[in-house]
Motif scaffolding. Structure first.
Motif, PDB file in Angstrom:
ATOM      1  N   ALA A  29      -3.129  -5.332   0.118  1.00  0.00           N
ATOM      2  CA  ALA A  29      -3.645  -4.351   1.072  1.00  0.00           C
ATOM      3  C   ALA A  29      -2.762  -3.106   1.070  1.00  0.00           C
ATOM      4  N   GLY A  30      -3.374  -1.940   0.900  1.00  0.00           N
ATOM      5  CA  GLY A  30      -2.646  -0.681   0.881  1.00  0.00           C
ATOM      6  C   GLY A  30      -2.027  -0.325  -0.450  1.00  0.00           C
ATOM      7  N   GLU A  31      -2.130  -1.205  -1.441  1.00  0.00           N
ATOM      8  CA  GLU A  31      -1.502  -0.944  -2.745  1.00  0.00           C
ATOM      9  C   GLU A  31      -2.323   0.052  -3.566  1.00  0.00           C
ATOM     10  N   ILE A  32      -1.624   0.860  -4.365  1.00  0.00           N
ATOM     11  CA  ILE A  32      -2.256   1.786  -5.307  1.00  0.00           C
ATOM     12  C   ILE A  32      -1.817   1.390  -6.711  1.00  0.00           C
ATOM     13  N   ARG A  33      -2.780   1.247  -7.620  1.00  0.00           N
ATOM     14  CA  ARG A  33      -2.465   0.866  -8.997  1.00  0.00           C
ATOM     15  C   ARG A  33      -3.109   1.862  -9.953  1.00  0.00           C
ATOM     16  N   SER A  34      -2.375   2.239 -11.007  1.00  0.00           N
ATOM     17  CA  SER A  34      -2.846   3.227 -11.971  1.00  0.00           C
ATOM     18  C   SER A  34      -3.435   2.559 -13.203  1.00  0.00           C
ATOM     19  N   PHE A  35      -4.487   3.171 -13.740  1.00  0.00           N
ATOM     20  CA  PHE A  35      -5.150   2.705 -14.948  1.00  0.00           C
ATOM     21  C   PHE A  35      -5.245   3.874 -15.928  1.00  0.00           C
ATOM     22  N   PHE A  65     -10.011   7.353 -19.157  1.00  0.00           N
ATOM     23  CA  PHE A  65     -10.107   6.612 -17.900  1.00  0.00           C
ATOM     24  C   PHE A  65      -8.716   6.639 -17.279  1.00  0.00           C
ATOM     25  N   LEU A  66      -8.464   7.686 -16.509  1.00  0.00           N
ATOM     26  CA  LEU A  66      -7.161   7.912 -15.885  1.00  0.00           C
ATOM     27  C   LEU A  66      -7.377   7.887 -14.378  1.00  0.00           C
ATOM     28  N   VAL A  67      -7.162   6.719 -13.773  1.00  0.00           N
ATOM     29  CA  VAL A  67      -7.603   6.470 -12.402  1.00  0.00           C
ATOM     30  C   VAL A  67      -6.511   5.789 -11.595  1.00  0.00           C
ATOM     31  N   ASP A  68      -6.328   6.247 -10.361  1.00  0.00           N
ATOM     32  CA  ASP A  68      -5.531   5.533  -9.371  1.00  0.00           C
ATOM     33  C   ASP A  68      -6.487   4.793  -8.441  1.00  0.00           C
ATOM     34  N   LEU A  69      -6.359   3.474  -8.388  1.00  0.00           N
ATOM     35  CA  LEU A  69      -7.197   2.652  -7.512  1.00  0.00           C
ATOM     36  C   LEU A  69      -6.409   2.319  -6.254  1.00  0.00           C
ATOM     37  N   GLU A  70      -6.957   2.695  -5.108  1.00  0.00           N
ATOM     38  CA  GLU A  70      -6.292   2.486  -3.815  1.00  0.00           C
ATOM     39  C   GLU A  70      -7.050   1.422  -3.026  1.00  0.00           C
ATOM     40  N   ASN A  71      -6.350   0.397  -2.593  1.00  0.00           N
ATOM     41  CA  ASN A  71      -6.963  -0.699  -1.854  1.00  0.00           C
ATOM     42  C   ASN A  71      -6.840  -0.461  -0.352  1.00  0.00           C
ATOM     43  N   GLN A  72      -7.971  -0.138   0.278  1.00  0.00           N
ATOM     44  CA  GLN A  72      -7.984   0.106   1.716  1.00  0.00           C
ATOM     45  C   GLN A  72      -8.938  -0.840   2.452  1.00  0.00           C
ATOM     46  N   ILE A  73      -9.179  -2.032   1.903  1.00  0.00           N
ATOM     47  CA  ILE A  73     -10.103  -2.953   2.575  1.00  0.00           C
ATOM     48  C   ILE A  73      -9.382  -3.914   3.507  1.00  0.00           C
ATOM     49  N   GLY A  74      -8.063  -3.886   3.523  1.00  0.00           N
ATOM     50  CA  GLY A  74      -7.316  -4.706   4.464  1.00  0.00           C
ATOM     51  C   GLY A  74      -6.934  -6.074   3.941  1.00  0.00           C
ATOM     52  N   THR A  75      -7.357  -6.409   2.731  1.00  0.00           N
ATOM     53  CA  THR A  75      -6.988  -7.669   2.098  1.00  0.00           C
ATOM     54  C   THR A  75      -6.899  -7.427   0.608  1.00  0.00           C
ATOM     55  N   GLU A  76      -6.396  -8.392  -0.161  1.00  0.00           N
ATOM     56  CA  GLU A  76      -6.227  -8.151  -1.587  1.00  0.00           C
ATOM     57  C   GLU A  76      -7.574  -8.092  -2.311  1.00  0.00           C
ATOM     58  N   THR A  77      -7.580  -7.341  -3.416  1.00  0.00           N
ATOM     59  CA  THR A  77      -8.787  -7.180  -4.205  1.00  0.00           C
ATOM     60  C   THR A  77      -8.402  -6.842  -5.641  1.00  0.00           C
ATOM     61  N   ILE A  78      -9.375  -6.830  -6.521  1.00  0.00           N
ATOM     62  CA  ILE A  78      -9.188  -6.399  -7.908  1.00  0.00           C
ATOM     63  C   ILE A  78     -10.550  -5.927  -8.415  1.00  0.00           C
ATOM     64  N   ILE A  79     -10.571  -4.881  -9.231  1.00  0.00           N
ATOM     65  CA  ILE A  79     -11.824  -4.312  -9.726  1.00  0.00           C
ATOM     66  C   ILE A  79     -11.911  -4.478 -11.237  1.00  0.00           C
ATOM     67  N   SER A  84      -6.529  15.151 -15.443  1.00  0.00           N
ATOM     68  CA  SER A  84      -5.938  14.886 -14.140  1.00  0.00           C
ATOM     69  C   SER A  84      -6.348  13.493 -13.691  1.00  0.00           C
ATOM     70  N   THR A  85      -5.496  12.879 -12.916  1.00  0.00           N
ATOM     71  CA  THR A  85      -5.772  11.525 -12.444  1.00  0.00           C
ATOM     72  C   THR A  85      -6.837  11.554 -11.360  1.00  0.00           C
ATOM     73  N   ARG A  86      -7.857  10.739 -11.538  1.00  0.00           N
ATOM     74  CA  ARG A  86      -8.888  10.610 -10.519  1.00  0.00           C
ATOM     75  C   ARG A  86      -8.525   9.466  -9.571  1.00  0.00           C
ATOM     76  N   THR A  87      -9.147   9.472  -8.405  1.00  0.00           N
ATOM     77  CA  THR A  87      -8.848   8.472  -7.389  1.00  0.00           C
ATOM     78  C   THR A  87     -10.094   7.687  -7.015  1.00  0.00           C
ATOM     79  N   LEU A  88      -9.956   6.374  -6.966  1.00  0.00           N
ATOM     80  CA  LEU A  88     -10.993   5.506  -6.430  1.00  0.00           C
ATOM     81  C   LEU A  88     -10.403   4.734  -5.258  1.00  0.00           C
ATOM     82  N   VAL A  89     -11.153   4.653  -4.166  1.00  0.00           N
ATOM     83  CA  VAL A  89     -10.690   3.948  -2.969  1.00  0.00           C
ATOM     84  C   VAL A  89     -11.642   2.801  -2.668  1.00  0.00           C
ATOM     85  N   ALA A  90     -11.131   1.571  -2.744  1.00  0.00           N
ATOM     86  CA  ALA A  90     -11.893   0.413  -2.274  1.00  0.00           C
ATOM     87  C   ALA A  90     -11.755   0.376  -0.763  1.00  0.00           C
ATOM     88  N   GLU A  91     -12.873   0.431  -0.057  1.00  0.00           N
ATOM     89  CA  GLU A  91     -12.824   0.619   1.389  1.00  0.00           C
ATOM     90  C   GLU A  91     -13.932  -0.160   2.087  1.00  0.00           C
TER      91      GLU A  91
END
Length: 230
Positions: free
Chosen positions: A112-118, A73-87, A33-40
């Motif tokens: 900001a607010g984007e979700i990207r799958s890995f 490594f099946l992850v959805d990364l959600e950007n919730q910090i209010g500005t662009e980022t990359i992990i 199952s896809t796991r979720t990570l939230v940058a916050e």
């Protein structure tokens, strides 16, 4: 014309039917199952004072990612910090488009607010993840990334992971400007000698200063919170 079934034949047919119904559910349960990570953004307590910092939270509310043995490594990364980022995923070897380093030109930062799958095979070990955008890592946009082996899971051990950050209430931009005489470059803190500057502290060694331990289960931040900057 009537047909008679013996008790043994009836039970056999019933078990076969039950097995045919249960098998798809079992197979489905084994699919990753896809796991979720939230940058916050978050507020932590440092010596009784609130500090606004970043974090990378998983779907269970913990900081970081902890994968069982054999899981992708099946992850959805959600950007919730209010500005662009990359992990960037340390210790992992995905294709360049999933490596999380926008400087290479293979991938752009998340808006900001984007979700990207890995999706790629996970490499076992005690690693870490961090922002590769501006000075976000120095504001604690980093977290443990632990991938267990079968031997890890079979061991009768209480595991913990400790990720150390040097901390200052001053902004990383202010600290870097002071250290460089105002000459602030790009993501040049990660030098060829495999060192990294985090909040004013220079860390060296393997994996940009991440201390690998056999204690992996509970992750927490330990802050060297004396508000000094070299």
């Amino acid at each position: 014309m009537s047909t008679q079934f013996s008790r043994r034949a009836f039970l056999g047919a019933s078990l076969a039917l039950a097995g045919s119904v249960a098998l798809p559910r079992f197979v489905q349960a084994q699919q990753p199952s896809t796991r979720t990570l939230v940058a916050e953004r978050r507020v932590i307590d440092v010596l009784g004072k609130p500090a606004d910092v970043f974090g990378i939270r998983n779907e269970l509310g913990r900081q970081g990612l902890f994968l069982p043995a054999g899981e992708r490594f099946l992850v959805d990364l959600e950007n919730q910090i209010g500005t662009e980022t990359i992990i960037h995923w340390h210790g992992q070897v995905p294709d360049p488009a999933q490596d999380g380093v926008s400087d290479t030109g293979y991938v752009s930062p998340l808006g900001a607010g984007e979700i990207r799958s890995f999706d790629f095979p996970a490499r076992s070990g005690t690693h870490w993840m961090h922002s590769h955008h501006g000075l976000q890592e120095q504001s604690l946009l980093a977290a443990p990334l632990v991938v267990y082996t079968a031997e890890d899971e079979a061991a009768d051990l209480q595991d913990e992971t400790v990720l150390l950050h040097d901390f200052s209430f001053r902004s990383p931009e202010e600290i870097l400007a002071e250290l460089t005489g105002g000459d602030i470059g790009g993501h040049g803190m990660h030098g060829s000698d495999n060192t990294a500057m985090s909040g004013g502290m220079v860390m060296g060694g393997m994996d940009h200063g991440m201390m690998s331990m056999d204690l992996n289960d509970v992750a927490y931040d330990a802050f060297l919170a004396n508000d000094r900057t070299l």
